[in-house]
Design an enzyme around this catalytic site. Structure first.
Site, PDB file in Angstrom:
ATOM      1  CD  GLN A 104     -14.402  12.306 -12.957  1.00 34.02           C
ATOM      2  OE1 GLN A 104     -15.144  11.749 -13.747  1.00 34.02           O
ATOM      3  NE2 GLN A 104     -14.566  12.209 -11.637  1.00 34.02           N
ATOM      4  N   GLY A 105     -10.165  15.049 -13.502  1.00 37.93           N
ATOM      5  CA  GLY A 105      -9.635  15.886 -12.434  1.00 37.93           C
ATOM      6  C   GLY A 105     -10.739  16.668 -11.743  1.00 37.93           C
ATOM      7  CB  SER A 125     -11.646  14.388  -5.927  1.00 35.57           C
ATOM      8  OG  SER A 125     -12.846  13.675  -6.112  1.00 35.57           O
ATOM      9  CB  SER A 155      -9.020   6.664 -11.350  1.00 36.94           C
ATOM     10  OG  SER A 155      -9.778   6.578 -10.170  1.00 36.94           O
ATOM     11  CD  GLU A 203     -19.725   7.356 -12.866  1.00 35.87           C
ATOM     12  OE1 GLU A 203     -19.325   6.249 -13.277  1.00 35.87           O
ATOM     13  OE2 GLU A 203     -19.010   8.177 -12.277  1.00 35.87           O
ATOM     14  CD  GLU A 237     -21.111   8.722   4.428  1.00 30.77           C
ATOM     15  OE1 GLU A 237     -20.558   8.754   3.304  1.00 30.77           O
ATOM     16  OE2 GLU A 237     -20.711   8.014   5.368  1.00 30.77           O
TER      17      GLU A 237
END
Length: 429
Positions: free
Chosen positions: A146-147, A149, A197, A281, A412
């Site tokens: 997964q690209g 971030s 990851s 998820e 957060e």
């Protein structure tokens, strides 16, 4: 709530246990020196995406044989329709399958491609995209990363800056030319992703890119693309973490040509496609079972002769209290997972409850690691597993847990989602 199995679920649970006993390759044993990838479904000593390309033939063959065995049942992607290589299992059956695999300490296969990308393509992909990409995932032949971030755009994903510019005058890569009736243009992609990851082991990437830099709101003007990891202009560099392992990487895109046929959903609407992906998820049962097993090992060790030798005598009373608290919290985590999957079984999509699950599990991971490491005192400084008390399990867990409260969404951000979507609290002005 009563989470007891129905007769049908109990029978399926026994079927899974028998399958694992009979079909898991006996030569595919845990690697005592391997670090985990930090994903919730990791099993100690295994890292399937790495093992499938290992230089050790026995390990590589074992990983591939296990994938082939699961693929026969459709259990790599158990919730997918059978036409794409899945098993058509219900949400509760998939939960039982994952729970029993974790309890047996055997690795899952093709995680992110199966449980994130696959459902996204089923919801938003074209018929051609589903036919091209889903069966190889379900057979354990192709892995995905997964690209999302980027440097400076982790928790604030909507601020991403990787650009994709439409270039209809360009040419597609060999073998990716026109597909009947589909868009045959290309995108030219430039930018960087980070903390991806196991990206260095992936065959393909699903990536968010900015296609409209003038969009009035940050989450608009973003597009969801499927990118071949071997495409010219893609550079992947592993990142070493504090454990000395490399569970993630940074990825650079320099004039990478991506066929427009690899766009999932509409141009500039990729944010909504990505939110679909993130809604899939997992319920968190993998992490729950890992924590349960780690705590059980600590209790057993504390009662052993070796444990009486190495555990701190001055903290035994406090340790009992801490173990009781962790046990209670693990049961809470299990019930959160069961609640999440019960929503899915009823046809719903978890909303803020997924954030509750993520946040509680992340902080539990850190508390459990501190409990175990504190019990060993100075011995918790031993990093080498060989000859260390309890194999330095909690020393390694303490390092693993550092990432928990930002892996998969910063604490957060999770609290913000819980407050605004769950508790309906007003946003601060």
């Amino acid at each position: 709530m009563n989470w007891a199995d129905t007769p049908e679920q109990a029978a399926f649970r026994e079927e899974v246990r028998a399958f694992v006993r009979d079909r898991f390759p006996p030569a595919y044993v845990p690697d005592p020196e391997a670090e985990q990838s930090l994903e919730p479904e990791d099993v100690w000593g295994y890292n399937w995406p790495v093992d499938r390309v290992s230089g050790d033939p026995a390990r590589r063959d074992g990983a591939r044989a296990w994938a082939a065995a699961l693929a026969e049942r459709g259990w790599i992607a158990p919730h997918w329709p059978r036409e794409y290589g899945g098993a058509g299992l219900s949400a509760l059956e998939e939960f039982i399958l994952q729970e029993e695999m974790m309890r047996a300490r055997v690795p899952t296969v093709n995680g992110i491609g199966a449980f994130l990308l696959g459902p996204t393509l089923l919801a938003h992909g074209t018929a051609a995209q589903r036919a091209a990409h889903l069966p190889p995932i379900a057979r354990g032949e192709v892995t995905w990363a997964q690209g999302f971030s980027e440097p400076g755009s982790g928790s604030d994903l909507a601020s991403l800056r990787t650009r994709a510019v439409r270039d209809d005058g360009g040419t597609t890569r060999s073998g990716e030319a026109e597909r009947g009736g589909e868009d045959t243009g290309t995108y030219l992609v430039n930018g960087q992703k980070v903390w991806t990851s196991l990206g260095q082991y992936a065959d393909w990437l699903f990536v968010l890119v900015r296609t409209d830099p003038e969009a009035t709101k940050p989450h608009r003007g973003i597009t969801f693309l499927l990118v071949d990891a071997t495409a010219p202009g893609v550079t992947i560099r592993p990142i070493t973490d504090i454990r000395g392992a490399a569970p993630f990487c940074e990825i650079f895109f320099e004039d990478v040509r991506v066929p427009a046929a690899n766009r999932v959903g509409e141009e500039n609407r990729g944010w909504y496609v990505a939110m679909t992906a993130l809604s899939f998820e997992r319920a968190g049962i993998g992490a729950t079972i890992k924590y349960e097993q780690a705590l059980s090992e600590l209790v057993g060790y504390a009662r052993s002769a070796e444990g009486r030798r190495f555990l701190r005598d001055d903290t035994r009373a406090a340790l009992r209290q801490e173990i009781a608290r962790r046990h209670t919290e693990i049961r809470v985590q299990y019930n959160l997972a069961r609640y999440t999957v019960s929503q899915q079984a009823a046809g719903g999509v978890p909303g803020y409850e997924a954030s509750v699950n993520q946040l509680f599990g992340a902080e539990l991971h850190q508390r459990l690691a501190r409990t175990g490491a504190s019990a060993f005192g100075r011995y918790a400084q031993l990093w080498q597993r060989r000859d260390a008390p309890l194999g330095a399990v909690f020393t390694h867990m303490a390092r693993d847990s550092v990432a928990s409260t930002f892996l998969g969404g910063a604490a957060e951000i999770q609290r913000d989602v819980i407050a605004t979507r769950g508790l309906k609290l007003p946003r601060s002005r």
